[in-house]
Design an enzyme around this catalytic site. Structure first.
Site, PDB file in Angstrom:
ATOM      1  N   GLY A  14      38.366  17.481   6.099  1.00 45.04           N
ATOM      2  CA  GLY A  14      39.035  17.440   7.621  1.00 45.04           C
ATOM      3  C   GLY A  14      39.200  19.076   7.915  1.00 45.04           C
ATOM      4  N   ALA A  15      37.819  19.699   7.851  1.00 47.56           N
ATOM      5  CA  ALA A  15      37.773  20.965   8.144  1.00 47.56           C
ATOM      6  C   ALA A  15      37.460  21.225   9.682  1.00 47.56           C
ATOM      7  CB  ALA A  15      36.761  21.832   7.357  1.00 47.56           C
ATOM      8  N   SER A  17      39.027  20.477  12.309  1.00 42.60           N
ATOM      9  CA  SER A  17      40.073  20.855  13.350  1.00 42.60           C
ATOM     10  C   SER A  17      41.321  21.021  12.413  1.00 42.60           C
ATOM     11  CB  SER A  17      40.478  19.655  14.469  1.00 42.60           C
ATOM     12  OG  SER A  17      40.754  18.442  13.356  1.00 42.60           O
ATOM     13  N   TYR A 175      51.143   4.330   6.289  1.00 49.76           N
ATOM     14  CA  TYR A 175      50.698   5.775   6.235  1.00 49.76           C
ATOM     15  C   TYR A 175      51.816   6.131   5.100  1.00 49.76           C
ATOM     16  CZ  TYR A 175      50.837  10.811   7.421  1.00 49.76           C
ATOM     17  OH  TYR A 175      50.346  12.035   7.184  1.00 49.76           O
TER      18      TYR A 175
END
Length: 290
Positions: A14-15, A17, A175
């Site tokens: 997840g780099a 943003s 989630y």
């Protein structure tokens, strides 16, 4: 990227943003080499250019993969092997919430796949690289860090009869179960990896001003719009602290917020559930062919 034997190497998912990008920048500024993983091609390209211009940015490169698809997770792991011979820290940050049930081409539910099954598979596939670092570094300096959420508190446990929330799907609860799975996975990983000198920790980032809820339902987007949020830099500081400082390498299986240990929910402390989740996750991956 050419790996320098004197530099530590981190992988941050997840780099492209938010928290992941900020964490990559902070680690690079401290002299680390960082491999990022991003999903969206446009956002990934922009992040790669931005990070390359930051201090230490020459030691960054990015792999693209959609973590709802396990075949892409496996391909990403193979790319990491082609770029480095060791891994000091793995930060499983990528994830997100959906506004509805989405079944992937592999037959998994997207929220469960991206938030739990993908980091489970990625960690398993990269374990040989982690073991190389653990054998060469002081005990406790090789670490796996999971970004969970306080949302794990909204559920009272894992439903092993419906692990992926395929029946009666509710986005927030799906989630929450996936974020609970992150903590349970961390506890079991900490137990299993301790003999190798590898430490696993989990953390809660807070309510962060990012694109996290961009695919969430109206309720989630309204909550994020009205909540007091923090910059991604704040949780990134905690992730960097967990990656580098001694506390992150002391006694695995813990849960942190703002550089301090917290007690997760009772369900998140269930070691029997943690072991069962591990076995069920392996069985599901085997069924998928991984």
């Amino acid at each position: 990227m050419t790996t320098d034997v004197d530099q530590h190497v981190a992988l941050v998912t997840g780099a492209s943003s938010g928290i992941g990008k900020s964490t990559a920048v902070q680690l690079l500024a401290r002299g680390w080499q960082v491999i990022g993983v991003g999903r969206d091609p446009r956002r990934s390209a922009a992040a790669e250019a931005e990070i390359a211009a930051a201090p230490g940015g020459e030691s960054f490169n990015l792999v693209r993969a959609d973590f709802t698809v396990m075949a892409e997770v496996q391909r990403a792991a193979e790319e990491v092997f082609s770029r480095t011979g060791r891994l000091d820290v793995l930060i499983n940050n990528a994830g997100g919430v959906r506004d509805r049930q989405i079944i992937t081409a592999e037959g998994t539910e997207a929220t469960f796949a991206a938030n739990h099954l993908a980091p489970f598979l990625l960690t398993r596939e990269l374990m040989p690289l982690l073991k190389v670092s653990a054998a060469a570094r002081p005990p406790g300096t090789t670490r796996v860090i999971a970004v969970s959420s306080t949302a794990h508190r909204i559920v009272d446990g894992i439903d092993f009869d419906d692990l992926q929330s395929l029946g009666g799907f509710q986005p927030a609860f799906a989630y929450g179960r996936a974020k609970l799975a992150n903590i349970l996975f961390t506890r079991e990983l900490a137990r299993r990896a301790a003999p190798e000198g590898i430490v696993a920790q989990a953390m809660h980032p807070g309510v962060v001003a990012s694109n996290f809820a961009s695919h969430g339902d109206e309720g989630m987007q309204a909550y994020m719009a009205s909540a007091d949020t923090v910059s991604p830099d704040e949780p990134a500081e905690t992730l960097t602290w967990l990656a580098i400082e001694p506390e992150g390498g002391r006694r695995g299986g813990r849960y942190f917020y703002q550089k301090a240990e917290e007690t997760p929910s009772a369900a998140a402390q269930d070691d029997a559930a943690a072991g069962k989740l591990w076995a069920e996750s392996e069985a599901l991956l085997a069924k998928l062919g991984f």
